[in-house]
Design a protein around this motif. Structure first.
Motif, mmCIF file in Angstrom:
data_model
loop_
_atom_site.group_PDB
_atom_site.id
_atom_site.type_symbol
_atom_site.label_atom_id
_atom_site.label_comp_id
_atom_site.label_asym_id
_atom_site.label_seq_id
_atom_site.Cartn_x
_atom_site.Cartn_y
_atom_site.Cartn_z
ATOM 1 N N TRP A 51 0.856 -1.177 0.000
ATOM 2 C CA TRP A 51 0.000 0.000 0.000
ATOM 3 C C TRP A 51 0.898 1.235 0.000
ATOM 4 C CZ3 TRP A 51 -4.781 0.317 -1.371
ATOM 5 C CH2 TRP A 51 -5.522 1.478 -1.113
ATOM 6 N N PRO A 52 0.519 2.293 -0.705
ATOM 7 C CA PRO A 52 1.383 3.488 -0.802
ATOM 8 C C PRO A 52 1.459 4.259 0.515
ATOM 9 C CG PRO A 52 -0.718 3.882 -1.909
ATOM 10 C CD PRO A 52 -0.706 2.426 -1.527
ATOM 11 N N GLN A 53 2.401 3.862 1.358
ATOM 12 C CA GLN A 53 2.546 4.506 2.660
ATOM 13 C C GLN A 53 2.999 5.955 2.552
ATOM 14 O OE1 GLN A 53 1.660 3.214 5.648
ATOM 15 N NE2 GLN A 53 0.873 1.469 4.481
ATOM 16 N N TRP A 54 3.572 6.347 1.420
ATOM 17 C CA TRP A 54 4.033 7.722 1.266
ATOM 18 C C TRP A 54 2.870 8.714 1.300
ATOM 19 C CZ3 TRP A 54 2.200 10.688 -2.736
ATOM 20 C CH2 TRP A 54 1.589 10.004 -3.798
ATOM 21 N N LEU A 55 1.634 8.210 1.175
ATOM 22 C CA LEU A 55 0.482 9.110 1.248
ATOM 23 C C LEU A 55 0.394 9.816 2.595
ATOM 24 C CD1 LEU A 55 -2.268 6.932 -0.518
ATOM 25 C CD2 LEU A 55 -1.105 8.942 -1.433
ATOM 26 N N ALA A 240 9.118 12.930 -5.574
ATOM 27 C CA ALA A 240 10.118 12.754 -4.516
ATOM 28 C C ALA A 240 9.473 12.221 -3.247
ATOM 29 C CB ALA A 240 10.817 14.088 -4.237
ATOM 30 N N MET A 241 8.271 12.676 -2.947
ATOM 31 C CA MET A 241 7.569 12.198 -1.759
ATOM 32 C C MET A 241 7.268 10.706 -1.867
ATOM 33 S SD MET A 241 4.105 13.797 -0.046
ATOM 34 C CE MET A 241 4.937 15.265 0.547
ATOM 35 N N GLY A 242 7.005 10.243 -3.073
ATOM 36 C CA GLY A 242 6.725 8.827 -3.260
ATOM 37 C C GLY A 242 7.971 7.966 -3.311
ATOM 38 N N VAL A 243 9.085 8.531 -3.816
ATOM 39 C CA VAL A 243 10.289 7.727 -4.063
ATOM 40 C C VAL A 243 11.227 7.712 -2.866
ATOM 41 C CG1 VAL A 243 12.401 7.605 -5.441
ATOM 42 C CG2 VAL A 243 10.194 8.000 -6.559
ATOM 43 N N LEU A 244 11.498 8.886 -2.279
ATOM 44 C CA LEU A 244 12.531 8.963 -1.240
ATOM 45 C C LEU A 244 12.256 8.044 -0.046
ATOM 46 C CD1 LEU A 244 13.352 12.795 -1.202
ATOM 47 C CD2 LEU A 244 14.683 10.938 -2.205
ATOM 48 N N PRO A 245 11.048 8.081 0.564
ATOM 49 C CA PRO A 245 10.829 7.185 1.715
ATOM 50 C C PRO A 245 10.821 5.713 1.337
ATOM 51 C CG PRO A 245 9.199 8.961 1.652
ATOM 52 C CD PRO A 245 9.888 8.938 0.329
ATOM 53 N N THR A 246 10.505 5.420 0.084
ATOM 54 C CA THR A 246 10.462 4.023 -0.361
ATOM 55 C C THR A 246 11.862 3.460 -0.576
ATOM 56 O OG1 THR A 246 8.323 4.421 -1.440
ATOM 57 C CG2 THR A 246 9.548 2.460 -2.115
ATOM 58 N N LEU A 247 12.718 4.238 -1.250
ATOM 59 C CA LEU A 247 14.071 3.769 -1.534
ATOM 60 C C LEU A 247 15.003 3.905 -0.339
ATOM 61 C CD1 LEU A 247 14.633 5.128 -5.158
ATOM 62 C CD2 LEU A 247 13.850 2.873 -4.441
ATOM 63 N N TRP A 248 14.796 4.945 0.456
ATOM 64 C CA TRP A 248 15.665 5.189 1.613
ATOM 65 C C TRP A 248 14.809 5.414 2.851
ATOM 66 C CZ3 TRP A 248 16.529 7.900 -3.067
ATOM 67 C CH2 TRP A 248 17.638 7.444 -3.799
ATOM 68 N N PRO A 249 14.209 4.357 3.391
ATOM 69 C CA PRO A 249 13.316 4.502 4.543
ATOM 70 C C PRO A 249 14.020 5.014 5.794
ATOM 71 C CG PRO A 249 13.776 2.186 4.099
ATOM 72 C CD PRO A 249 14.312 2.952 2.944
ATOM 73 N N GLU A 250 15.357 4.969 5.815
ATOM 74 C CA GLU A 250 16.074 5.437 6.994
ATOM 75 C C GLU A 250 16.238 6.956 7.011
ATOM 76 O OE1 GLU A 250 18.983 4.946 3.693
ATOM 77 O OE2 GLU A 250 17.333 3.758 4.519
ATOM 78 N N PRO A 252 15.580 10.808 7.583
ATOM 79 C CA PRO A 252 14.713 11.547 8.510
ATOM 80 C C PRO A 252 13.466 12.019 7.782
ATOM 81 C CG PRO A 252 16.985 12.314 8.670
ATOM 82 C CD PRO A 252 16.920 11.402 7.482
ATOM 83 N N ARG A 253 12.372 12.085 8.512
ATOM 84 C CA ARG A 253 11.113 12.483 7.883
ATOM 85 C C ARG A 253 11.218 13.863 7.239
ATOM 86 N NH1 ARG A 253 5.082 11.146 9.851
ATOM 87 N NH2 ARG A 253 3.955 12.345 8.278
ATOM 88 N N LEU A 254 11.999 14.745 7.846
ATOM 89 C CA LEU A 254 12.172 16.089 7.295
ATOM 90 C C LEU A 254 12.704 16.032 5.874
ATOM 91 C CD1 LEU A 254 12.245 19.195 7.718
ATOM 92 C CD2 LEU A 254 14.602 18.890 8.507
ATOM 93 N N ILE A 255 13.598 15.080 5.601
ATOM 94 C CA ILE A 255 14.190 14.960 4.266
ATOM 95 C C ILE A 255 13.266 14.199 3.327
ATOM 96 C CG2 ILE A 255 16.199 14.178 2.964
ATOM 97 C CD1 ILE A 255 16.778 16.406 4.964
ATOM 98 N N GLY A 256 12.780 13.050 3.781
ATOM 99 C CA GLY A 256 12.003 12.181 2.901
ATOM 100 C C GLY A 256 10.628 12.712 2.552
ATOM 101 N N LEU A 257 9.997 13.420 3.488
ATOM 102 C CA LEU A 257 8.640 13.923 3.242
ATOM 103 C C LEU A 257 8.534 15.432 3.400
ATOM 104 C CD1 LEU A 257 6.582 11.175 5.145
ATOM 105 C CD2 LEU A 257 6.813 11.438 2.668
ATOM 106 N N GLY A 258 9.287 16.015 4.347
ATOM 107 C CA GLY A 258 9.162 17.447 4.610
ATOM 108 C C GLY A 258 9.646 18.316 3.464
ATOM 109 N N LEU A 259 10.843 18.029 2.942
ATOM 110 C CA LEU A 259 11.347 18.847 1.836
ATOM 111 C C LEU A 259 10.488 18.707 0.579
ATOM 112 C CD1 LEU A 259 15.236 18.487 2.200
ATOM 113 C CD2 LEU A 259 13.765 20.414 2.845
#
Length: 373
Positions: A51-55, A240-250, A252-259
């Motif tokens: 499921w698309p958790q990046w949502l 980027a919101m969909g790809v970054l947390p998926t490829l690099w889950p480690e 920080p949220r600020l980078i993967g979703l905040g930016l």
């Protein structure tokens, strides 16, 4: 942009409520959060799979918008911290308290109806007081109304930002920046997980700061934006919101979703300035109702999955995937009804009480502050 105000320093300062792009992003963000919370309901309907958790990035879009709006609605408009706190309380608290009280009543009368809630007096009090406290049903620092965990951050940010109103505009953004960065730096102390220190020092609070700086930049940017570049940045932010947390889950949220959320908000604002956003009444209404949608969707989704299962729909040829559009439509319908019958009437009564006498202009704080979440 139509309806602009000219600030004392000569820069255009449009009313916050007239930014259609922000209203649209509110609608999109609320739908994203509702979408990610479909997964546990689908699992209850025996539908597995990814499921698309990046949502969940819809939360991060909300935080960036919140910082942006707080800067816009206070810049050049003197107000005391007490006035600011009162307006924030009136905007956020009534509907949240009503929804929380509804959950408490269900727990008292029919506790089996709720999957992820247990009645604990201290947890109930903490939920009403916007204090992070372990949820007895999940063990996480979540209130009874689980999406309210973000409101705990919102209230913390309001507390700090309201105090900073004692500082002139030019120094306020620096003071808030230093303070929030200093708070996040306390993570270096390696606080235990699920504690107040770990909660409030999360890098996620810097997303409010991103919104503030977008506000500073947006009001001072004079170059004419282009539709193509704005669309590219908008699409890139979501990608980027969909790809970054998926490829690099480690990350920080600020980078993967905040930016990415900050890029999305900035690009949408520029796209509107370039004339690339039409005014769709339905999407604007959903943006108005986004707070109602954000708070009500967990209850609606839970009820929808129960009804779906009791009707035996997954077992009579209707695949579980058909639950998704039906449940989302139910969330939207309930949210709009809640907004029209509860949230907007409450706001209307507040505005009537704040209306100035004939002959006196409206105060600086009466310009779109109602749409700040």
């Amino acid at each position: 942009m139509h309806g602009q105000l000219i600030a004392r320093d000569g820069f255009a300062q449009p009313k916050a409520a007239e930014r259609v792009s922000i209203q649209y992003l509110r609608a999109v963000a609320a739908l994203m959060v509702a979408g990610v919370h479909l997964q546990p309901q689908l699992e209850r309907l025996d539908h597995g799979g990814a499921w698309p958790q990046w949502l969940i990035g819809g939360v991060d879009i909300f935080f960036v918008i919140s910082g942006f709006i707080m800067w816009l609605t206070t810049r050049g408009r003197p107000q005391t911290p007490l006035v600011f706190y009162r307006r924030r309380f009136r905007r956020i608290v009534p509907l949240y308290w009503l929804m929380t009280a509804f959950i408490v009543s269900v727990l008292l009368l029919a506790p089996d109806l709720l999957y992820s809630a247990r009645l604990d007096p201290w947890h109930v009090l903490a939920s009403f007081a916007f204090i992070p406290y372990p949820n007895p049903a999940t063990g996480l620092l979540e209130p009874l109304l689980i999406p309210g965990w973000t409101l705990n951050y919102e209230m913390f940010f309001y507390l700090l930002f309201g105090a900073a109103l004692l500082i002139p505009d030019r120094g306020r953004v620096i003071a808030v920046s230093v303070l929030l960065c200093a708070i996040v730096s306390l993570q270096a102390l390696n606080p235990s997980p699920d504690t107040l220190l770990s909660f409030y020092t999360s890098s996620i609070i810097l997303e409010f700061l991103l919104g503030i700086w977008i506000g500073v930049w947006h009001l001072r940017e004079r170059r004419r934006p282009t539709v193509h570049l704005s669309l590219t940045l908008l699409a890139g932010g979501f990608a980027a919101m969909g790809v970054l947390p998926t490829l690099w889950p480690e990350l920080p949220r600020l980078i993967g979703l905040g930016l990415p959320a900050a890029v999305i908000v900035a690009a949408a604002l520029r796209l509107e300035q370039a004339g690339g956003i039409p005014d769709w009444r339905g999407l604007r209404l959903l943006g108005d109702a986004s707070y109602s949608l954000y708070l009500s969707h967990p209850l609606v989704l839970s009820a929808a999955s129960r009804i779906w299962k009791q009707m035996g729909l997954p077992g009579i040829g209707a695949p579980a995937w058909t639950f998704v559009p039906a449940a989302m439509a139910a969330c939207v319908a309930v949210a709009i009804a809640l907004y029209l019958t509860v949230e907007r009437p409450l706001a209307t009564r507040r505005n009537l009480r704040r209306m100035p006498p004939p002959g006196r202009p409206a105060g600086a704080g009466d310009t779109g502050d109602e749409h700040s979440y």
